[in-house]
Design a protein around this motif. Structure first.
Motif, PDB file in Angstrom:
ATOM      1  N   VAL A   1      91.069  29.182  27.812  1.00 54.58           N
ATOM      2  CA  VAL A   1      92.448  29.224  28.286  1.00 54.58           C
ATOM      3  C   VAL A   1      92.541  28.573  29.649  1.00 54.58           C
ATOM      4  O   VAL A   1      91.566  28.448  30.376  1.00 54.58           O
ATOM      5  N   LYS A   2      93.722  28.133  29.971  1.00 57.23           N
ATOM      6  CA  LYS A   2      93.981  27.635  31.318  1.00 57.23           C
ATOM      7  C   LYS A   2      95.137  28.449  31.895  1.00 57.23           C
ATOM      8  O   LYS A   2      95.798  29.200  31.179  1.00 57.23           O
ATOM      9  N   ALA A   3      95.375  28.257  33.178  1.00 55.70           N
ATOM     10  CA  ALA A   3      96.434  29.026  33.823  1.00 55.70           C
ATOM     11  C   ALA A   3      97.750  28.782  33.101  1.00 55.70           C
ATOM     12  O   ALA A   3      98.059  27.669  32.693  1.00 55.70           O
ATOM     13  N   GLY A   4      98.518  29.816  32.940  1.00 53.34           N
ATOM     14  CA  GLY A   4      99.832  29.671  32.317  1.00 53.34           C
ATOM     15  C   GLY A   4     100.827  29.113  33.314  1.00 53.34           C
ATOM     16  O   GLY A   4     100.456  28.532  34.327  1.00 53.34           O
ATOM     17  N   SER A   5     102.088  29.346  33.057  1.00 54.22           N
ATOM     18  CA  SER A   5     103.086  28.755  33.937  1.00 54.22           C
ATOM     19  C   SER A   5     103.196  29.505  35.262  1.00 54.22           C
ATOM     20  O   SER A   5     104.080  29.242  36.060  1.00 54.22           O
TER      21      SER A   5
ATOM     22  N   LEU B   1      83.971  37.037  35.422  1.00 52.34           N
ATOM     23  CA  LEU B   1      83.769  35.795  36.173  1.00 52.34           C
ATOM     24  C   LEU B   1      82.291  35.487  36.299  1.00 52.34           C
ATOM     25  O   LEU B   1      81.440  36.374  36.145  1.00 52.34           O
ATOM     26  N   GLU B   2      82.021  34.207  36.553  1.00 54.22           N
ATOM     27  CA  GLU B   2      80.691  33.821  36.996  1.00 54.22           C
ATOM     28  C   GLU B   2      80.674  34.143  38.492  1.00 54.22           C
ATOM     29  O   GLU B   2      81.439  33.552  39.252  1.00 54.22           O
ATOM     30  N   PRO B   3      79.822  35.036  38.941  1.00 49.58           N
ATOM     31  CA  PRO B   3      79.813  35.345  40.375  1.00 49.58           C
ATOM     32  C   PRO B   3      79.395  34.122  41.190  1.00 49.58           C
ATOM     33  O   PRO B   3      79.772  34.009  42.357  1.00 49.58           O
ATOM     34  N   LEU B   4      78.667  33.236  40.547  1.00 53.29           N
ATOM     35  CA  LEU B   4      78.297  31.958  41.150  1.00 53.29           C
ATOM     36  C   LEU B   4      78.813  30.874  40.197  1.00 53.29           C
ATOM     37  O   LEU B   4      78.090  30.411  39.322  1.00 53.29           O
ATOM     38  N   PRO B   5      80.072  30.495  40.328  1.00 54.64           N
ATOM     39  CA  PRO B   5      80.660  29.615  39.308  1.00 54.64           C
ATOM     40  C   PRO B   5      80.011  28.234  39.327  1.00 54.64           C
ATOM     41  O   PRO B   5      80.064  27.527  40.325  1.00 54.64           O
ATOM     42  N   ALA B   6      79.384  27.869  38.215  1.00 55.87           N
ATOM     43  CA  ALA B   6      78.578  26.641  38.177  1.00 55.87           C
ATOM     44  C   ALA B   6      78.868  25.805  36.946  1.00 55.87           C
ATOM     45  O   ALA B   6      78.040  25.011  36.511  1.00 55.87           O
ATOM     46  N   ASN B   7      80.045  25.979  36.371  1.00 62.12           N
ATOM     47  CA  ASN B   7      80.389  25.211  35.180  1.00 62.12           C
ATOM     48  C   ASN B   7      81.531  24.241  35.408  1.00 62.12           C
ATOM     49  O   ASN B   7      81.964  23.545  34.486  1.00 62.12           O
TER      50      ASN B   7
ATOM     51  N   GLY C   1      88.387  27.430  36.061  1.00 59.63           N
ATOM     52  CA  GLY C   1      87.146  26.747  36.404  1.00 59.63           C
ATOM     53  C   GLY C   1      85.922  27.573  36.058  1.00 59.63           C
ATOM     54  O   GLY C   1      84.808  27.097  36.158  1.00 59.63           O
ATOM     55  N   GLY C   2      86.133  28.815  35.623  1.00 59.62           N
ATOM     56  CA  GLY C   2      85.016  29.599  35.096  1.00 59.62           C
ATOM     57  C   GLY C   2      84.818  29.238  33.640  1.00 59.62           C
ATOM     58  O   GLY C   2      85.793  28.962  32.939  1.00 59.62           O
TER      59      GLY C   2
END
Ligand SMILES: *Cc1c(COP(=O)(O)O)cnc(C)c1O
Length: 441
Positions: free
Chosen positions: A164-168, A220-226, A153-154
């Protein structure tokens, strides 16, 4: 001449926008130069802008809208702020690009560093994506390690290693890497990034216990806004600081959105956590293309030509971008700007609450506003976002647009308030949202 403002449902023509979209699709993939602009997720078609000023833009059909997307964040002073435009015009007459040193570059580095103590140096790029790419190469160069950790989500721009997305899920296995979220990214590259859920320090600890000696950095975005506004606790950020330090890894705060958004500085300072590097973009360019990597001399001097980590750019330090950025940062030294936009945010919340529709609400910090249309706890990680909230936003989007209010064309994107917005604009947004909410309820 009276402005034509879209007021009633479908009362305005989009014939010219539609015609331009048809034509654009022939020559530009999907008709757009950045995918979310296609308005697919809100079941819409792009509106073609003709001009913009302050809180408004006018489309090619002559309709005027209040803009709450604001070019996705850079326009904290609103569209075409007269003082910023004057600086841009003056700079343009002195040359559009030098590809050589000029005093503005140093003035910009100094202006950024004044707002980002205790860092010492800045490298300028032409986009946030580039700034992040540079930061990643720098941390790998500094540590000699290959792996990067990010959070689901970042967003950090469109470079290979970050799409990328989370792997397995086998973070303790021999191959911890993520899967690419786009075709065209070799698994060898995606595999160098590990994607974890936000907010879970135990997962981070577990990962580092197995792979810490191979991890160059956490970004990371310390304030995740995307991906909505997934606010994290200061304890989480402090925990990342502690773990990275313990394992000799570095910490990067991607503040491309949050830098200069809540105050004249970064979110890290507000949370009391100092990363090793900060990436900036958006606001620091005042609406012109820019990116920046900010850090201590010890790290920054690894960059060419001082050190062995290569990085370059034909248009880096562009004098016109810098003119826009410098004037913007200067105006942001006035704390009244931040007080004004935060007060507008509070007003929006109050107006929505007045409607007594329990799910009609926003997640907000300062001038960053994420419509999150469902009751219950607010999400702090990507997998907690309610599909119903997304459905409602999408269902309401076009009615709000028809009322002359332009929101970001995706439920996962945040709205931005600017110095050019006034109470009346926020009231119109609230009224449009309330009417649309009643219609879908
Ligand atoms: C917008 C953004 C980027 C990418 O910046 P571009 O200028 O679009 O390349 C990177 N990181 C974050 C946090 C962003 O919001």
């Amino acid at each position: 001449m009276a402005k034509k403002t879209a007021t009633a449902s479908n009362s305005f023509s989009r014939a010219k926008s539609d015609a331009w979209f048809e034509r654009a699709q022939q020559r530009i993939p999907g008709g757009v130069n950045s995918p979310v602009r296609a308005c697919k997720s809100v079941n819409g078609k792009p509106i073609f802008f003709a001009k913009a000023s302050g809180a408004h833009f006018t489309d090619v059909d002559g309709n005027t809208f209040i803009d709450f997307c604001m070019s996705w964040g850079p326009l904290i002073l609103g569209h075409a702020d007269p003082e910023v435009v004057a600086e841009v015009q003056a700079a343009a007459t002195r040359g559009l690009s030098y590809g050589a040193c000029h005093p503005g570059e140093t003035a910009m580095a100094e202006a950024i560093l004044e707002a980002f103590p205790p860092y010492e140096q800045v490298r300028l790029t032409s986009s946030g994506t580039e700034a992040v790419m540079t930061a990643l190469r720098l941390v790998r160069g500094a540590t000699g390690r290959p792996l990067i950790v990010k959070f689901e989500g970042g967003y950090h721009g469109h470079s290979d290693g970050l799409l990328v997305k989370a792997g397995s899920g086998l973070i303790t296995g021999a191959q911890p890497g993520a899967e690419a979220s786009s075709q065209g990214i070799p698994k060898e590259i995606a595999g160098l990034t590990i994607s974890l859920p936000f907010g879970d320090l135990a997962e981070v600890e577990k990962l580092f216990a197995f792979h810490g000696s191979r991890i160059a950095a956490i970004i990371l975005e310390p304030l995740p806004a995307n991906n909505g506004l997934l606010m994290q606790t200061p304890e989480f950020l402090a925990g990342l600081r502690r773990i990275t330090t313990q394992y000799g890894s570095l910490l990067i705060f991607d503040e491309v959105i949050s830098g200069f958004r809540l105050h004249s500085g970064g979110y890290g300072a507000l949370a009391g956590v100092l990363p090793d590097l900060v990436t900036l973009g958006k606001i620091v360019g005042g609406g012109m293309p820019i990116g920046a990597v900010v850090g201590p001399t010890k790290l920054m001097s690894l960059l060419a030509p001082v050190g062995p980590v290569y990085q370059a750019g034909t248009l880096s330090g562009n004098p016109v971008s810098i003119a826009a950025g410098l004037k913007t940062l200067e105006k942001l030294k006035n704390p009244a700007v931040y007080a004004h936009i935060a007060a507008l945010g509070a007003r929006l919340e109050a107006k929505l609450a007045d409607a007594k529709i329990p799910w009609l609400r926003v997640r907000r910090i300062g001038s960053i506003v994420w419509p999150y249309f469902v009751e219950g706890p607010l999400p702090t990680r990507a997998d907690e976002i309610s599909p119903l909230a997304i459905e409602r936003y999408n269902a309401m989007y076009n009615a709000v647009l028809d009322a002359g209010v332009y929101m970001p064309p995706s439920a996962y994107e945040v709205m931005f308030l600017s110095a050019a917005h006034a109470e009346a604009h926020v009231d119109e947004l609230a009224a449009a949202l309330i009417a649309a909410a009643r219609a879908v309820a």
